[in-house]
Design an enzyme around this catalytic site. Structure first.
Site, mmCIF file in Angstrom:
data_model
loop_
_atom_site.group_PDB
_atom_site.id
_atom_site.type_symbol
_atom_site.label_atom_id
_atom_site.label_comp_id
_atom_site.label_asym_id
_atom_site.label_seq_id
_atom_site.Cartn_x
_atom_site.Cartn_y
_atom_site.Cartn_z
ATOM 1 C CG MET A 30 -1.906 -1.207 1.149
ATOM 2 S SD MET A 30 -3.432 -0.970 2.065
ATOM 3 C CE MET A 30 -2.816 -0.696 3.708
ATOM 4 C CG ASN A 32 4.587 5.602 4.210
ATOM 5 O OD1 ASN A 32 4.682 5.221 5.356
ATOM 6 N ND2 ASN A 32 5.093 6.740 3.815
ATOM 7 C CG LEU A 33 7.319 1.358 -0.882
ATOM 8 C CD1 LEU A 33 8.079 0.999 -2.154
ATOM 9 C CD2 LEU A 33 6.333 0.254 -0.521
ATOM 10 C CG HIS A 37 7.000 -1.955 2.210
ATOM 11 N ND1 HIS A 37 6.890 -0.835 2.995
ATOM 12 C CD2 HIS A 37 5.785 -2.548 2.210
ATOM 13 C CE1 HIS A 37 5.649 -0.741 3.448
ATOM 14 N NE2 HIS A 37 4.960 -1.770 2.998
ATOM 15 C CD GLN A 61 -6.279 -3.789 2.274
ATOM 16 O OE1 GLN A 61 -6.116 -4.190 1.133
ATOM 17 N NE2 GLN A 61 -5.338 -3.967 3.209
ATOM 18 C CE LYS A 152 3.608 -4.579 11.695
ATOM 19 N NZ LYS A 152 2.360 -4.275 10.966
ATOM 20 N NE ARG A 190 -2.871 1.180 9.603
ATOM 21 C CZ ARG A 190 -3.180 0.191 8.737
ATOM 22 N NH1 ARG A 190 -2.469 -0.920 8.718
ATOM 23 N NH2 ARG A 190 -4.191 0.321 7.904
HETATM 24 O O1 PAF Z 1 -0.323 -5.805 3.353
HETATM 25 C C1 PAF Z 1 -0.716 -4.874 2.622
HETATM 26 O O2 PAF Z 1 -0.026 -3.860 2.436
HETATM 27 C C2 PAF Z 1 -2.072 -4.979 1.946
HETATM 28 O O3 PAF Z 1 -2.991 -5.625 2.765
HETATM 29 C C3 PAF Z 1 -2.007 -5.634 0.562
HETATM 30 C C4 PAF Z 1 -1.531 -7.086 0.637
HETATM 31 C C5 PAF Z 1 -1.066 -4.844 -0.338
HETATM 32 C C6 PAF Z 1 -3.399 -5.644 -0.078
HETATM 33 O O4 PAF Z 1 -3.902 -4.358 -0.224
#
Ligand code: PAF
Length: 285
Positions: A30, A32-33, A37, A61, A152, A190
Protein backbone atom coordinates in the site's frame (compact mmCIF):
# COMPACT_ATOMS: atom_id res chain seq x y z
CA UNK A 1 12.13 1.05 -13.64
CA UNK A 2 8.81 1.78 -15.36
CA UNK A 3 6.04 3.49 -13.41
CA UNK A 4 2.63 2.48 -14.80
CA UNK A 5 -0.82 3.50 -13.65
CA UNK A 6 -3.25 1.32 -15.60
CA UNK A 7 -3.68 -2.18 -16.93
CA UNK A 8 -2.85 -1.30 -20.54
CA UNK A 9 0.48 0.23 -19.53
CA UNK A 10 1.15 -2.68 -17.17
CA UNK A 11 0.49 -5.15 -19.98
CA UNK A 12 2.80 -3.22 -22.30
CA UNK A 13 5.56 -3.19 -19.69
CA UNK A 14 5.16 -6.91 -18.96
CA UNK A 15 4.84 -8.09 -22.58
CA UNK A 16 8.60 -8.20 -23.35
CA UNK A 17 9.21 -9.91 -20.00
CA UNK A 18 6.68 -12.60 -20.83
CA UNK A 19 8.14 -13.00 -24.36
CA UNK A 20 11.64 -13.60 -22.96
CA UNK A 21 10.17 -16.14 -20.55
CA UNK A 22 11.03 -14.13 -17.46
CA UNK A 23 9.91 -15.42 -14.09
CA UNK A 24 7.73 -12.64 -12.70
CA UNK A 25 7.42 -11.75 -9.01
CA UNK A 26 4.84 -9.46 -7.45
CA UNK A 27 5.26 -7.52 -4.21
CA UNK A 28 1.84 -6.07 -3.33
CA UNK A 29 2.01 -3.02 -1.04
CA UNK A 30 0.00 0.00 0.00
CA UNK A 31 3.05 2.22 -0.47
CA UNK A 32 4.86 4.44 2.01
CA UNK A 33 7.67 1.95 1.62
CA UNK A 34 10.13 1.27 4.42
CA UNK A 35 12.97 -1.22 4.97
CA UNK A 36 10.43 -3.99 5.60
CA UNK A 37 8.98 -3.56 2.10
CA UNK A 38 12.46 -3.29 0.61
CA UNK A 39 13.36 -6.65 2.13
CA UNK A 40 10.31 -8.11 0.33
CA UNK A 41 11.56 -6.63 -2.95
CA UNK A 42 15.03 -8.13 -2.32
CA UNK A 43 13.45 -11.54 -1.68
CA UNK A 44 11.38 -11.14 -4.86
CA UNK A 45 14.53 -10.37 -6.85
CA UNK A 46 16.15 -13.56 -5.57
CA UNK A 47 13.12 -15.54 -6.73
CA UNK A 48 12.51 -14.04 -10.17
CA UNK A 49 13.85 -12.25 -13.25
CA UNK A 50 11.33 -9.38 -13.17
CA UNK A 51 9.88 -7.74 -10.07
CA UNK A 52 6.59 -5.84 -10.13
CA UNK A 53 5.81 -3.78 -7.02
CA UNK A 54 2.24 -2.57 -6.66
CA UNK A 55 1.25 0.47 -4.63
CA UNK A 56 -2.46 0.83 -3.98
CA UNK A 57 -4.24 1.97 -0.83
CA UNK A 58 -7.21 -0.34 -1.18
CA UNK A 59 -10.42 1.27 0.17
CA UNK A 60 -12.16 -2.10 0.16
CA UNK A 61 -10.08 -3.42 3.06
CA UNK A 62 -10.62 -0.42 5.37
CA UNK A 63 -13.55 -0.28 7.78
CA UNK A 64 -15.53 2.95 8.34
CA UNK A 65 -13.45 3.82 11.42
CA UNK A 66 -10.10 2.79 9.94
CA UNK A 67 -7.34 5.11 8.77
CA UNK A 68 -8.02 5.08 4.99
CA UNK A 69 -8.03 8.89 4.70
CA UNK A 70 -4.89 9.47 6.70
CA UNK A 71 -2.93 6.48 5.35
CA UNK A 72 0.36 7.99 4.11
CA UNK A 73 0.62 8.32 0.32
CA UNK A 74 4.20 8.95 -0.82
CA UNK A 75 4.39 7.70 -4.41
CA UNK A 76 7.38 9.81 -5.51
CA UNK A 77 9.56 8.58 -2.67
CA UNK A 78 8.25 5.04 -3.19
CA UNK A 79 9.22 5.16 -6.87
CA UNK A 80 12.77 6.19 -5.99
CA UNK A 81 13.09 3.32 -3.51
CA UNK A 82 11.61 0.74 -5.89
CA UNK A 83 14.03 1.85 -8.64
CA UNK A 84 17.00 1.76 -6.25
CA UNK A 85 16.11 -1.81 -5.24
CA UNK A 86 16.27 -2.89 -8.89
CA UNK A 87 12.58 -3.74 -9.41
CA UNK A 88 11.52 -3.42 -13.04
CA UNK A 89 7.91 -2.18 -12.76
CA UNK A 90 5.96 -0.08 -10.27
CA UNK A 91 2.20 -0.47 -10.75
CA UNK A 92 0.34 2.36 -9.02
CA UNK A 93 -3.29 2.39 -10.16
CA UNK A 94 -5.96 4.71 -8.79
CA UNK A 95 -9.34 3.40 -7.62
CA UNK A 96 -10.87 3.72 -11.10
CA UNK A 97 -8.05 1.70 -12.68
CA UNK A 98 -8.16 -0.97 -9.99
CA UNK A 99 -11.96 -1.25 -9.99
CA UNK A 100 -12.87 -0.36 -13.63
CA UNK A 101 -16.50 -1.40 -13.24
CA UNK A 102 -16.93 1.30 -10.59
CA UNK A 103 -16.38 1.48 -6.86
CA UNK A 104 -17.45 -0.40 -4.82
CA UNK A 105 -17.13 -3.43 -7.08
CA UNK A 106 -20.24 -5.59 -7.49
CA UNK A 107 -18.17 -8.76 -7.27
CA UNK A 108 -15.91 -9.46 -4.31
CA UNK A 109 -14.32 -12.45 -2.64
CA UNK A 110 -15.60 -13.65 0.70
CA UNK A 111 -13.22 -15.17 3.24
CA UNK A 112 -14.96 -17.61 5.54
CA UNK A 113 -14.19 -19.98 8.36
CA UNK A 114 -11.73 -19.74 11.20
CA UNK A 115 -9.35 -17.41 9.36
CA UNK A 116 -12.03 -14.76 9.17
CA UNK A 117 -13.49 -15.36 12.62
CA UNK A 118 -10.51 -14.90 14.93
CA UNK A 119 -8.04 -12.12 15.73
CA UNK A 120 -7.98 -9.57 12.86
CA UNK A 121 -11.03 -11.22 11.32
CA UNK A 122 -13.04 -10.64 14.49
CA UNK A 123 -11.91 -7.06 15.03
CA UNK A 124 -11.92 -5.92 11.38
CA UNK A 125 -15.07 -7.30 9.76
CA UNK A 126 -14.78 -7.34 5.97
CA UNK A 127 -11.06 -6.57 6.04
CA UNK A 128 -9.92 -9.90 4.64
CA UNK A 129 -12.66 -9.88 2.00
CA UNK A 130 -11.14 -6.61 0.79
CA UNK A 131 -7.59 -7.96 0.94
CA UNK A 132 -8.46 -11.19 -0.88
CA UNK A 133 -10.40 -9.31 -3.55
CA UNK A 134 -7.64 -6.84 -4.35
CA UNK A 135 -4.84 -9.42 -4.20
CA UNK A 136 -6.82 -11.64 -6.55
CA UNK A 137 -7.26 -8.71 -8.96
CA UNK A 138 -3.51 -8.00 -8.75
CA UNK A 139 -2.74 -11.66 -9.42
CA UNK A 140 -5.04 -11.54 -12.49
CA UNK A 141 -3.45 -8.35 -13.80
CA UNK A 142 0.21 -9.20 -13.20
CA UNK A 143 -0.03 -13.00 -13.53
CA UNK A 144 3.05 -13.45 -11.34
CA UNK A 145 4.82 -16.77 -10.86
CA UNK A 146 5.50 -15.82 -7.27
CA UNK A 147 4.22 -13.19 -4.83
CA UNK A 148 5.99 -12.07 -1.68
CA UNK A 149 4.25 -10.95 1.53
CA UNK A 150 5.53 -10.01 4.99
CA UNK A 151 5.13 -12.23 8.03
CA UNK A 152 4.19 -9.20 10.09
CA UNK A 153 0.68 -9.69 8.69
CA UNK A 154 0.69 -13.36 9.65
CA UNK A 155 -3.06 -13.83 9.33
CA UNK A 156 -3.17 -12.00 5.99
CA UNK A 157 -0.50 -14.38 4.72
CA UNK A 158 -2.62 -17.35 5.86
CA UNK A 159 -5.69 -15.87 4.13
CA UNK A 160 -3.78 -15.42 0.87
CA UNK A 161 -2.29 -18.91 0.97
CA UNK A 162 -5.78 -20.30 1.53
CA UNK A 163 -7.22 -18.19 -1.30
CA UNK A 164 -4.55 -19.53 -3.68
CA UNK A 165 -5.45 -23.06 -2.62
CA UNK A 166 -9.23 -22.58 -2.73
CA UNK A 167 -9.26 -20.81 -6.10
CA UNK A 168 -6.55 -22.96 -7.72
CA UNK A 169 -4.34 -19.98 -8.52
CA UNK A 170 -0.98 -20.70 -10.13
CA UNK A 171 1.03 -18.39 -7.88
CA UNK A 172 3.68 -19.45 -5.38
CA UNK A 173 3.26 -17.46 -2.15
CA UNK A 174 6.51 -16.61 -0.38
CA UNK A 175 6.99 -14.79 2.89
CA UNK A 176 9.75 -12.73 4.42
CA UNK A 177 10.48 -12.22 8.11
CA UNK A 178 9.39 -9.10 9.96
CA UNK A 179 11.99 -6.35 10.13
CA UNK A 180 12.27 -4.47 13.41
CA UNK A 181 13.71 -1.18 14.63
CA UNK A 182 16.70 -1.51 16.99
CA UNK A 183 14.32 -1.37 19.97
CA UNK A 184 12.20 -4.24 18.61
CA UNK A 185 9.23 -2.35 17.17
CA UNK A 186 8.07 -4.08 13.97
CA UNK A 187 8.48 -1.75 10.99
CA UNK A 188 5.13 -0.46 9.74
CA UNK A 189 3.90 2.54 7.79
CA UNK A 190 1.53 3.20 10.68
CA UNK A 191 4.42 3.75 13.14
CA UNK A 192 4.70 7.30 11.88
CA UNK A 193 1.31 8.10 13.44
CA UNK A 194 2.89 7.57 16.88
CA UNK A 195 3.61 10.69 18.94
CA UNK A 196 7.14 10.67 20.50
CA UNK A 197 6.05 9.30 23.93
CA UNK A 198 3.95 6.62 22.17
CA UNK A 199 6.89 5.70 19.93
CA UNK A 200 9.03 5.26 23.05
CA UNK A 201 6.41 2.91 24.51
CA UNK A 202 5.60 0.99 21.34
CA UNK A 203 8.37 -1.68 21.63
CA UNK A 204 6.61 -2.92 24.79
CA UNK A 205 4.21 -4.73 22.47
CA UNK A 206 7.10 -6.84 21.17
CA UNK A 207 8.31 -7.32 24.75
CA UNK A 208 4.86 -8.63 25.73
CA UNK A 209 5.00 -11.14 22.86
CA UNK A 210 8.49 -12.15 23.92
CA UNK A 211 7.35 -12.71 27.51
CA UNK A 212 4.68 -15.13 26.26
CA UNK A 213 7.20 -16.78 23.91
CA UNK A 214 9.64 -17.23 26.83
CA UNK A 215 6.86 -18.86 28.84
CA UNK A 216 6.11 -21.28 26.00
CA UNK A 217 9.79 -22.09 25.55
CA UNK A 218 10.12 -22.80 29.26
CA UNK A 219 7.36 -25.40 28.88
CA UNK A 220 4.33 -23.46 30.08
CA UNK A 221 1.09 -24.44 28.39
CA UNK A 222 -1.36 -22.37 30.46
CA UNK A 223 -2.03 -20.28 27.36
CA UNK A 224 -4.87 -18.19 28.81
CA UNK A 225 -2.95 -17.24 31.93
CA UNK A 226 0.21 -16.42 29.98
CA UNK A 227 -1.71 -14.13 27.65
CA UNK A 228 -3.80 -12.53 30.40
CA UNK A 229 -0.62 -11.52 32.24
CA UNK A 230 0.88 -10.04 29.08
CA UNK A 231 -2.34 -8.18 28.23
CA UNK A 232 -2.59 -6.75 31.76
CA UNK A 233 0.99 -5.56 31.59
CA UNK A 234 0.25 -3.79 28.29
CA UNK A 235 -2.86 -2.16 29.76
CA UNK A 236 -0.88 -0.93 32.77
CA UNK A 237 1.58 0.72 30.39
CA UNK A 238 -1.15 2.57 28.51
CA UNK A 239 -1.97 0.24 25.61
CA UNK A 240 -5.52 -0.77 24.74
CA UNK A 241 -5.03 -4.36 23.60
CA UNK A 242 -7.67 -5.86 21.30
CA UNK A 243 -6.19 -9.34 21.45
CA UNK A 244 -3.05 -11.08 22.56
CA UNK A 245 -3.31 -14.79 21.93
CA UNK A 246 -1.31 -17.94 21.43
CA UNK A 247 -2.43 -19.93 18.41
CA UNK A 248 -1.22 -22.93 16.44
CA UNK A 249 0.61 -22.22 13.16
CA UNK A 250 -2.72 -22.57 11.30
CA UNK A 251 -4.27 -20.05 13.74
CA UNK A 252 -6.46 -22.72 15.36
CA UNK A 253 -6.64 -22.80 19.16
CA UNK A 254 -3.31 -24.01 20.57
CA UNK A 255 -2.88 -27.52 21.92
CA UNK A 256 -0.34 -28.46 24.58
CA UNK A 257 1.35 -31.09 22.39
CA UNK A 258 2.25 -28.63 19.62
CA UNK A 259 5.89 -27.67 19.16
CA UNK A 260 5.24 -24.58 17.06
CA UNK A 261 3.06 -21.66 18.08
CA UNK A 262 2.33 -18.13 16.98
CA UNK A 263 1.77 -15.36 19.50
CA UNK A 264 -0.24 -12.55 17.94
CA UNK A 265 -1.36 -9.20 19.26
CA UNK A 266 -3.17 -6.04 18.22
CA UNK A 267 -3.27 -3.02 20.48
CA UNK A 268 -4.05 0.65 20.27
CA UNK A 269 -1.52 3.16 21.48
CA UNK A 270 -3.32 6.49 21.39
CA UNK A 271 -5.09 6.47 18.02
CA UNK A 272 -2.59 4.11 16.38
CA UNK A 273 -3.39 0.44 15.98
CA UNK A 274 -0.28 -1.74 16.13
CA UNK A 275 -0.12 -5.43 15.27
CA UNK A 276 2.74 -7.85 15.71
CA UNK A 277 3.43 -11.55 16.06
CA UNK A 278 6.15 -14.00 16.98
CA UNK A 279 6.60 -17.55 15.75
CA UNK A 280 7.77 -19.77 18.60
CA UNK A 281 9.40 -23.19 18.34
CA UNK A 282 9.03 -25.03 21.63
CA UNK A 283 8.99 -28.71 22.42
CA UNK A 284 6.88 -29.39 25.52
CA UNK A 285 8.75 -30.74 28.58
O1 PAF B 1 -0.32 -5.80 3.35
C1 PAF B 1 -0.72 -4.87 2.62
O2 PAF B 1 -0.03 -3.86 2.44
C2 PAF B 1 -2.07 -4.98 1.95
O3 PAF B 1 -2.99 -5.62 2.76
C3 PAF B 1 -2.01 -5.63 0.56
C4 PAF B 1 -1.53 -7.09 0.64
C5 PAF B 1 -1.07 -4.84 -0.34
C6 PAF B 1 -3.40 -5.64 -0.08
O4 PAF B 1 -3.90 -4.36 -0.22
Amino acid sequence: MQLVHDTAALDAALRPERVRGARIALVPTMGNLHEGHLSLIRRARELSDCVVVSVFVNPLQFGPNDDFDRYPRTLEADARLVAAEGAQILFAPDVAAMYPGGYPPATTLKVDGLLNQVLEGAFRPGHFDGVATVVNILFNRVRPDVAVFGQKDYQQLAVIRRMVLDLGLAVAVESATTLRADDGLALSSRNQYLKPPERALAPKLYEALQAVADGLRSGRRDFDQLCATARESLEMQGFRPQYLEVRGPDLAAPAAHLSRFVVLAAAYLGSTRLIDNLIVESVAN
